[in-house]
Design an enzyme around this catalytic site. Structure first.
Site: not given
Ligand code: ADP
Ligand code: MG
Length: 326
Positions: A38, A270
């Site tokens: 990500d 996250d």
């Protein structure tokens, strides 16, 4: 008794700063053939700051704005011609973002506080992962989020650009500078575009290279952010495959696509928006410090010491332990 190799590997991972949730997870990490990372909060520090605030300009219908920290107050007034002033837009956005734990939301609130603006209570708050938030502030409906979600197809078309009151042009300029554009709609009308900057994590390039060597395949970037910001960051850390503008379910679809082709994917993320992909993948690791509770609960392992180098380290530990298990 000597500790079984996978258990010592878990203890070792702990010393490296990664909490691995079980021996099964520890073992599976060694199988990984492809890593999907990500962007915001994973490859970047996840402590973004608002670098510019653009508002619908006074007068001629253009958009104006300046650096967030320049303090000249240029846009601070209330715009004529229906536009809101910089501080007004920022205060409304901060009120709507206040309940959100998204790093971009924290950046918006931080700048409002830095400028000494009141952060009013928001009502009817709701958020859509990967898109943004909505709330009612002082009787006005405020939406804060991605250009794609809030300006829709207008982002790509000249007709939409006119329809969006010039916001699309402001978005293009902000993104052209490699920043993340955050759009603010007040009562359905584009009122502001914020340009947000985030720093790449120290050691991100090295971690990407190490993961590439370990798995034998080039790591990929999966992000909800815009293509330009994504490409710029990817180039800096040595990633060539980028998928941008993804919603949470799109990240899952990418993982499924690779796994259907026989890959064993490790997702590193996250956010709330990463949770479905963390769950769907062969293995999932969450960044602990910036990470949302949902990501931490969903992931198989959590990076406690806030360093990306721990990710290749834990894959290597798994490999080593498995050579000892017979
Ligand atoms: P990434 O995948 O890079 O971590 P996200 O999926 O969390 O990014 O967010 C994707 C995009 O959605 C952001 O770049 C932003 O434009 C928008 N967004 C999501 N949540 C918020 C929020 N709370 N405030 C503003 N924008 C948001
Ligand atoms: Mg993220």
């Amino acid at each position: 008794a000597t500790m079984p190799p996978l258990l010592s590997a878990i203890a070792n991972a702990g010393r490296h700063g990664v909490l691995v949730k079980s021996a099964v997870v520890m073992e599976r990490l060694g199988d990984v053939t492809r890593v999907a990372l990500d962007k915001t909060g994973t490859l970047t520090e996840g402590a973004p700051r608002v670098a510019e605030v653009r508002v619908r300009a006074v007068g001629a219908g253009g958009w104006a704005g300046g650096g967030a920290g320049d303090g000249d107050g240029a846009g601070g007034g209330v715009g004529a011609g229906g536009g809101l002033g910089e501080d007004e837009v920022l205060a409304l956005a901060a009120a709507a973002e206040h309940p959100s734990e998204h790093p971009l939301a924290r950046a918006v609130v931080a700048l409002a506080k830095e400028r000494g603006l009141p952060v009013h209570a928001a009502e009817d708050f709701s958020s859509v992962p990967g898109r943004g938030v909505r709330a009612v502030v002082g009787g006005r409906e405020v939406r804060v989020g991605s250009p794609l979600a809030l300006l829709g197809g207008g982002v790509a078309s000249a007709v939409g650009e006119v329809g969006a009151g010039g916001a699309v042009g402001a978005v293009r300029e902000v993104e052209g500078a490699g920043r993340t554009a955050v759009v603010v709609l007040v009562d359905g009308v584009p009122a502001g575009v914020l340009g947000v900057e985030d720093r790449v994590r120290v050691g991100a390039g090295e971690a990407v290279a190490a993961l590439g060597r370990l798995t034998g395949s080039a790591p990929v970037l999966l992000t909800g952010d815009n293509e330009r910001a994504a490409e710029q960051l990817a180039g800096g850390v040595g990633i060539t495959e980028v998928r941008a503008g993804l919603l949470p379910q799109d990240k899952v679809a990418a993982v499924r696509e690779w796994e259907a082709a026989g890959e064993k994917v490790l997702v590193v993320g996250d956010g709330v928006n990463d949770a479905p992909a963390l769950a769907a993948a062969h293995s999932g690791i969450a960044m602990g410090r910036a990470g949302s509770d949902l990501a931490l609960e969903t992931a198989d392992a959590v990076v406690v010491r806030d360093e990306l180098a721990t990710v290749p380290a834990v894959v290597a530990l798994s490999r080593r332990a498995r050579r000892l298990v017979v």
